[in-house]
Write a protein that holds these residues in place. Sequence first.
Motif, PDB file in Angstrom:
ATOM      1  N   ALA A  45     -37.060   4.698 -54.124  1.00  0.00           N
ATOM      2  CA  ALA A  45     -37.428   5.513 -52.978  1.00  0.00           C
ATOM      3  C   ALA A  45     -37.807   6.885 -53.299  1.00  0.00           C
ATOM      4  O   ALA A  45     -36.928   7.434 -53.814  1.00  0.00           O
ATOM      5  CB  ALA A  45     -36.447   5.369 -51.870  1.00  0.00           C
ATOM      6  N   VAL A  46     -39.053   7.402 -52.803  1.00  0.00           N
ATOM      7  CA  VAL A  46     -39.401   8.606 -53.433  1.00  0.00           C
ATOM      8  C   VAL A  46     -40.214   9.327 -52.038  1.00  0.00           C
ATOM      9  O   VAL A  46     -40.761   8.662 -51.413  1.00  0.00           O
ATOM     10  CB  VAL A  46     -40.751   8.309 -54.674  1.00  0.00           C
ATOM     11  CG1 VAL A  46     -41.132   9.864 -54.862  1.00  0.00           C
ATOM     12  CG2 VAL A  46     -40.327   7.756 -55.680  1.00  0.00           C
ATOM     13  N   VAL A  47     -39.715  10.296 -51.846  1.00  0.00           N
ATOM     14  CA  VAL A  47     -40.321  11.368 -50.888  1.00  0.00           C
ATOM     15  C   VAL A  47     -40.694  12.485 -51.775  1.00  0.00           C
ATOM     16  O   VAL A  47     -39.848  13.252 -52.407  1.00  0.00           O
ATOM     17  CB  VAL A  47     -39.093  11.653 -49.861  1.00  0.00           C
ATOM     18  CG1 VAL A  47     -39.670  12.853 -49.048  1.00  0.00           C
ATOM     19  CG2 VAL A  47     -39.062  10.571 -49.169  1.00  0.00           C
TER      20      VAL A  47
ATOM     21  N   LEU B 173     -42.033  16.650 -51.204  1.00  0.00           N
ATOM     22  CA  LEU B 173     -41.970  17.648 -50.219  1.00  0.00           C
ATOM     23  C   LEU B 173     -42.409  18.928 -50.992  1.00  0.00           C
ATOM     24  O   LEU B 173     -41.646  19.260 -52.082  1.00  0.00           O
ATOM     25  CB  LEU B 173     -40.405  18.029 -49.785  1.00  0.00           C
ATOM     26  CG  LEU B 173     -39.796  17.118 -48.786  1.00  0.00           C
ATOM     27  CD1 LEU B 173     -38.408  16.998 -48.902  1.00  0.00           C
ATOM     28  CD2 LEU B 173     -40.279  17.459 -47.692  1.00  0.00           C
ATOM     29  N   GLU B 174     -43.484  19.435 -50.616  1.00  0.00           N
ATOM     30  CA  GLU B 174     -44.016  20.923 -51.277  1.00  0.00           C
ATOM     31  C   GLU B 174     -44.079  20.741 -52.708  1.00  0.00           C
ATOM     32  O   GLU B 174     -43.791  21.628 -53.466  1.00  0.00           O
ATOM     33  CB  GLU B 174     -43.169  21.990 -50.731  1.00  0.00           C
ATOM     34  CG  GLU B 174     -43.475  22.106 -49.021  1.00  0.00           C
ATOM     35  CD  GLU B 174     -42.287  23.002 -48.579  1.00  0.00           C
ATOM     36  OE1 GLU B 174     -41.523  23.890 -49.386  1.00  0.00           O
ATOM     37  OE2 GLU B 174     -42.252  23.455 -47.541  1.00  0.00           O
TER      38      GLU B 174
ATOM     39  N   GLU C 136     -42.281  18.768 -54.868  1.00  0.00           N
ATOM     40  CA  GLU C 136     -41.134  18.509 -55.408  1.00  0.00           C
ATOM     41  C   GLU C 136     -40.756  16.912 -54.855  1.00  0.00           C
ATOM     42  O   GLU C 136     -40.932  16.505 -53.809  1.00  0.00           O
ATOM     43  CB  GLU C 136     -39.912  19.328 -55.021  1.00  0.00           C
ATOM     44  CG  GLU C 136     -40.101  20.634 -55.755  1.00  0.00           C
ATOM     45  CD  GLU C 136     -38.910  21.880 -55.163  1.00  0.00           C
ATOM     46  OE1 GLU C 136     -38.108  21.723 -55.355  1.00  0.00           O
ATOM     47  OE2 GLU C 136     -39.547  22.746 -54.408  1.00  0.00           O
TER      48      GLU C 136
ATOM     49  N   ILE D 109     -37.932  13.880 -54.398  1.00  0.00           N
ATOM     50  CA  ILE D 109     -36.514  13.287 -54.139  1.00  0.00           C
ATOM     51  C   ILE D 109     -36.686  12.236 -54.305  1.00  0.00           C
ATOM     52  O   ILE D 109     -37.409  11.166 -53.796  1.00  0.00           O
ATOM     53  CB  ILE D 109     -36.024  13.563 -52.774  1.00  0.00           C
ATOM     54  CG1 ILE D 109     -36.316  15.210 -52.242  1.00  0.00           C
ATOM     55  CG2 ILE D 109     -34.483  13.664 -52.672  1.00  0.00           C
ATOM     56  CD1 ILE D 109     -35.688  16.123 -53.215  1.00  0.00           C
TER      57      ILE D 109
ATOM     58  N   TYR E 150     -34.293   8.163 -54.677  1.00  0.00           N
ATOM     59  CA  TYR E 150     -33.275   7.307 -54.494  1.00  0.00           C
ATOM     60  C   TYR E 150     -33.556   6.112 -55.151  1.00  0.00           C
ATOM     61  O   TYR E 150     -34.235   5.337 -55.045  1.00  0.00           O
ATOM     62  CB  TYR E 150     -32.883   7.111 -52.857  1.00  0.00           C
ATOM     63  CG  TYR E 150     -31.474   6.513 -52.955  1.00  0.00           C
ATOM     64  CD1 TYR E 150     -30.482   6.795 -53.466  1.00  0.00           C
ATOM     65  CD2 TYR E 150     -31.745   5.296 -52.375  1.00  0.00           C
ATOM     66  CE1 TYR E 150     -29.232   6.051 -53.333  1.00  0.00           C
ATOM     67  CE2 TYR E 150     -30.709   4.360 -52.021  1.00  0.00           C
ATOM     68  CZ  TYR E 150     -29.339   4.811 -52.602  1.00  0.00           C
ATOM     69  OH  TYR E 150     -28.436   3.979 -52.517  1.00  0.00           O
TER      70      TYR E 150
ATOM     71  N   GLU F 258     -31.795   2.755 -55.656  1.00  0.00           N
ATOM     72  CA  GLU F 258     -30.982   1.739 -54.860  1.00  0.00           C
ATOM     73  C   GLU F 258     -30.084   1.006 -55.967  1.00  0.00           C
ATOM     74  O   GLU F 258     -29.032   0.721 -55.774  1.00  0.00           O
ATOM     75  CB  GLU F 258     -31.897   0.785 -53.993  1.00  0.00           C
ATOM     76  CG  GLU F 258     -30.996   0.385 -53.036  1.00  0.00           C
ATOM     77  CD  GLU F 258     -31.975  -0.281 -52.053  1.00  0.00           C
ATOM     78  OE1 GLU F 258     -31.822  -1.673 -52.125  1.00  0.00           O
ATOM     79  OE2 GLU F 258     -32.929   0.321 -51.222  1.00  0.00           O
TER      80      GLU F 258
ATOM     81  N   LEU G 243     -29.400   9.684 -56.964  1.00  0.00           N
ATOM     82  CA  LEU G 243     -30.454  10.605 -56.485  1.00  0.00           C
ATOM     83  C   LEU G 243     -30.930  11.492 -57.646  1.00  0.00           C
ATOM     84  O   LEU G 243     -30.267  11.920 -58.314  1.00  0.00           O
ATOM     85  CB  LEU G 243     -29.734  11.602 -55.137  1.00  0.00           C
ATOM     86  CG  LEU G 243     -29.685  10.977 -53.803  1.00  0.00           C
ATOM     87  CD1 LEU G 243     -28.543  11.732 -53.114  1.00  0.00           C
ATOM     88  CD2 LEU G 243     -30.932  10.845 -53.091  1.00  0.00           C
ATOM     89  N   HIS G 244     -32.232  11.848 -57.432  1.00  0.00           N
ATOM     90  CA  HIS G 244     -32.897  12.676 -58.551  1.00  0.00           C
ATOM     91  C   HIS G 244     -33.927  13.676 -57.603  1.00  0.00           C
ATOM     92  O   HIS G 244     -34.396  13.278 -56.688  1.00  0.00           O
ATOM     93  CB  HIS G 244     -33.685  11.670 -59.478  1.00  0.00           C
ATOM     94  CG  HIS G 244     -33.027  10.749 -60.133  1.00  0.00           C
ATOM     95  ND1 HIS G 244     -32.264  10.778 -61.241  1.00  0.00           N
ATOM     96  CD2 HIS G 244     -32.591   9.581 -59.841  1.00  0.00           C
ATOM     97  CE1 HIS G 244     -31.712   9.823 -61.783  1.00  0.00           C
ATOM     98  NE2 HIS G 244     -32.314   8.927 -60.677  1.00  0.00           N
ATOM     99  N   HIS G 245     -33.925  14.848 -58.349  1.00  0.00           N
ATOM    100  CA  HIS G 245     -34.783  16.072 -57.803  1.00  0.00           C
ATOM    101  C   HIS G 245     -35.600  16.496 -58.831  1.00  0.00           C
ATOM    102  O   HIS G 245     -35.218  17.000 -59.687  1.00  0.00           O
ATOM    103  CB  HIS G 245     -33.970  17.350 -57.149  1.00  0.00           C
ATOM    104  CG  HIS G 245     -34.643  18.396 -56.841  1.00  0.00           C
ATOM    105  ND1 HIS G 245     -33.821  19.538 -56.677  1.00  0.00           N
ATOM    106  CD2 HIS G 245     -36.024  18.396 -56.056  1.00  0.00           C
ATOM    107  CE1 HIS G 245     -34.975  20.165 -56.099  1.00  0.00           C
ATOM    108  NE2 HIS G 245     -36.236  19.519 -55.946  1.00  0.00           N
TER     109      HIS G 245
END
Lengths: 276, 96
Positions: free
Chosen positions: B13-15, B17-18, B20, B22, B24, B26, B31-33
């Motif tokens: 699961a990838v989101v 943002l600007e 970068e 995030i 997840y 499963e 979690l990774h950043h």
Amino acid sequence: MDKLDHLGWVVSRSFEVEDVVFSIRTTSSVFGDWLSETLAAYRTRKKAQPLYSIVVADPSKRKDRAIKDFNVLYRGTVAHTRDLNLATVAQILLADIATLAFRQRDDVVYAGVAPIAGNGAVGLVPSAMVGQLADMGRQVARTGLTLPFVSAVALDPHTGAVLPSKGPAEIPADAVSRLHELGLDGQPSDRMAIPEPLRPQFVLTMAGPANEGVEPVSDARAVYTLASSVLNLDKMGITALETLDKVVSGADCYAVGGDARAVLRSVATLLTSDKA
Amino acid sequence: MSAMKPKAREDLAVVELEGEAIIYDEQTARLHHLNPTATMIFGMCDGTATVKELSADIASVYGLAPSEVERQVRALLRELRTSDLLEGRKQSVGKK
């Protein structure tokens, strides 16, 4: 046997909320009656270990003593809340019971964060930070800061709004006022409820005790930190991340560090600045 | 032996943002950043290009020396593989 086992429990009752079975014990038989009445729909005969332990202050002793006699709510063996007002402790207990089933649900995103308010602004902070701030006692009120009852919130996946807090479904509407009727100290609490959906203007994450002060963080960093507090992340997956994206998109995000006093100072500064 | 063509795991699961990401996972509940550079390279890992080709593309866009870019891309891919974000065998930290 831990130290808590020696605090003079006179009542212990078992309850079951959405398949979670737990017991609550208290030092007050009257408060025990209130619990039985308030949580009647959830009573069970099943045996369970004490999850909550409530030491109820004795008002008659309070008049004779210079020292303050707190009501204390323990969650497990950890002192979760210490407050002079039993109504506050009771409402925090009911709010916490409501969170017990959050990990099992997949209707909305549940996160271990909570709203705080002050100077017309609302922020979302880690529940551990609420505990830190609550330990500062009256200094919190002097900064104009209002703390919540809840230690976890529901987030709307469609809007990212914090949804109104609900206790367990079948709680009598007059549960808190009944405390007063039973002769227990039940003044109105100074904690905030969430009566309607709210959008936080700022989101705070914890930077740790060694990093005193306030630092802006990127939305991505805030989402990453918030995601680690999502209670049903395994069930919500990408929806949880997208929901948190919506939460932070309308908010300014900061990392706040230092000890409790420094955190309170930082939060107060944020609330009185244009940043919040 | 054919050159490796790194591919991001499709079940993550990838989101973003600007710039970068995030992520997840499963399977591991981790979690990774990713920072902007890592996010860009992770996004290029679609299994169609070799490390050399990825590096050449980046080097030409940013006007950098291909050999230096390739060294950094390989280091990053090792980290992504160690974090189990790429398809294929997981690599332990520091393994060449």
